[in-house]
Write a protein that holds these residues in place. Sequence first.
Motif, mmCIF file in Angstrom:
data_model
loop_
_atom_site.group_PDB
_atom_site.id
_atom_site.type_symbol
_atom_site.label_atom_id
_atom_site.label_comp_id
_atom_site.label_asym_id
_atom_site.label_seq_id
_atom_site.Cartn_x
_atom_site.Cartn_y
_atom_site.Cartn_z
ATOM 1 N N UNK A 283 -19.686 55.970 52.053
ATOM 2 C CA UNK A 283 -18.329 56.156 51.464
ATOM 3 C C UNK A 283 -17.259 56.040 52.613
ATOM 4 N N UNK A 284 -16.211 55.347 52.357
ATOM 5 C CA UNK A 284 -14.893 55.620 53.288
ATOM 6 C C UNK A 284 -13.817 55.999 52.252
ATOM 7 N N UNK A 285 -12.852 56.773 52.950
ATOM 8 C CA UNK A 285 -11.821 57.321 52.622
ATOM 9 C C UNK A 285 -10.640 57.263 53.516
ATOM 10 N N UNK A 286 -9.519 56.682 53.140
ATOM 11 C CA UNK A 286 -8.459 56.301 53.975
ATOM 12 C C UNK A 286 -7.374 57.716 53.639
ATOM 13 N N UNK A 287 -6.590 58.179 54.808
ATOM 14 C CA UNK A 287 -5.689 59.148 54.645
ATOM 15 C C UNK A 287 -4.577 58.905 55.512
ATOM 16 N N UNK A 288 -3.481 59.431 55.042
ATOM 17 C CA UNK A 288 -2.258 59.311 56.236
ATOM 18 C C UNK A 288 -0.963 59.091 55.243
ATOM 19 N N UNK A 289 0.223 59.121 56.023
ATOM 20 C CA UNK A 289 1.582 59.020 55.252
ATOM 21 C C UNK A 289 1.786 57.885 54.497
ATOM 22 N N UNK A 290 2.414 58.028 53.215
ATOM 23 C CA UNK A 290 2.611 56.651 52.365
ATOM 24 C C UNK A 290 3.810 56.076 52.574
ATOM 25 N N UNK A 291 4.585 56.969 53.493
ATOM 26 C CA UNK A 291 6.055 56.259 54.007
ATOM 27 C C UNK A 291 6.266 56.307 55.369
ATOM 28 N N UNK A 292 6.580 55.425 55.861
ATOM 29 C CA UNK A 292 7.078 55.332 57.458
ATOM 30 C C UNK A 292 8.182 54.529 57.532
ATOM 31 N N UNK B 190 -16.183 49.278 51.580
ATOM 32 C CA UNK B 190 -14.435 49.305 51.798
ATOM 33 C C UNK B 190 -14.034 50.538 51.287
ATOM 34 N N UNK B 191 -13.101 51.417 51.861
ATOM 35 C CA UNK B 191 -12.569 52.352 51.303
ATOM 36 C C UNK B 191 -11.603 51.889 50.113
ATOM 37 N N UNK B 192 -10.974 52.978 49.190
ATOM 38 C CA UNK B 192 -10.220 52.481 47.983
ATOM 39 C C UNK B 192 -8.788 52.076 48.526
ATOM 40 N N UNK B 193 -8.400 52.030 49.874
ATOM 41 C CA UNK B 193 -6.950 51.653 50.163
ATOM 42 C C UNK B 193 -5.998 52.639 50.389
ATOM 43 N N UNK B 194 -4.991 52.810 50.980
ATOM 44 C CA UNK B 194 -3.888 53.706 50.889
ATOM 45 C C UNK B 194 -2.528 52.525 50.879
ATOM 46 N N UNK B 195 -1.632 52.761 50.248
ATOM 47 C CA UNK B 195 -0.398 52.312 50.352
ATOM 48 C C UNK B 195 0.444 52.595 51.492
ATOM 49 N N UNK B 196 0.922 52.009 52.266
ATOM 50 C CA UNK B 196 2.174 52.483 53.286
ATOM 51 C C UNK B 196 3.219 51.578 53.181
ATOM 52 N N UNK B 197 4.278 52.347 52.903
ATOM 53 C CA UNK B 197 5.594 51.685 52.613
ATOM 54 C C UNK B 197 6.394 51.995 53.863
ATOM 55 N N UNK B 198 7.192 50.734 54.570
ATOM 56 C CA UNK B 198 8.097 51.137 55.767
ATOM 57 C C UNK B 198 9.396 50.852 55.181
ATOM 58 N N UNK B 199 10.154 52.147 55.121
ATOM 59 C CA UNK B 199 11.542 52.193 54.662
ATOM 60 C C UNK B 199 11.999 53.339 55.266
ATOM 61 N N UNK B 200 13.489 53.237 55.343
ATOM 62 C CA UNK B 200 14.095 54.291 55.809
ATOM 63 C C UNK B 200 14.857 55.252 54.708
#
Lengths: 121, 113
Positions: free
Chosen positions: A3-12, A111-121
């Motif tokens: 199994x694979x699992x992504x992690x990290x900030x959702x907003x950059x 595949x991992x489940x995926x993680x949504x990353x949004x680029x916004x100020x």
Amino acid sequence: QVQLQESGPGLVKPSQTLSLTCTVSGGSISSGDYYWSWIRQPPGKGLEWIGYIYYSGSTYYNPSLKSRVTISVDTSKNQFSLKLSSVTAADTAVYYCARDQRPRGPAFDIWGQGTMVTVSS
Amino acid sequence: QSALTQPPSASGSPGQSVTISCTGTSSDVGGYNYVSWYQQHPGKAPKLMIYEVSKRPSGVPDRFSGSKSGNTASLTVSGLQAEDEADYYCSSYAGSNNFGNVVFGGGTKLTVL
């Protein structure tokens, strides 16, 4: 099973660096049987392969992203990571990590489940 | 714009067969037998359905088959079922050193009528 699992900030914020980690369980990155890839998918759009890493640290990046991408591996933690610098709104996407069947043929079988990353100020 | 060209949509009735095409060039699809197909249901991660043009991973029904002719690869779904309704993406090895680049198609939305 692996199994694979992504992690990290959702907003950059724009111009900053996106950083994600993929944790692999049920199997060892160090086995050398597979490569490990990052793939992304902007909302409502298709898939884009970002790059791969091998347990030895060998990498290959999509030429269109090569100047901004770094993929690294930590075999002691059974993890691999993605850094994408100088992000813009165009980098907003679901980011997937995946097991890559190379050095046989390139195909992403887990595949991992995926993680949504949004680029916004 | 995607490197590989797929029709945006395809459809068929339950029990029928549908074929989805994936057109590239001699530098990708036509040059290597490394075409893969992925199924993606809404909100889910893609699932590998076909690799190396025509091989099926364990657990994938034999209703799914792949082929290639020249620069065009195809995915055929026979005996359509409701659960086959999803987006389908092709991908191909695109050459270079170190087993390098992989390109995807833009995806095809398969509707089961």
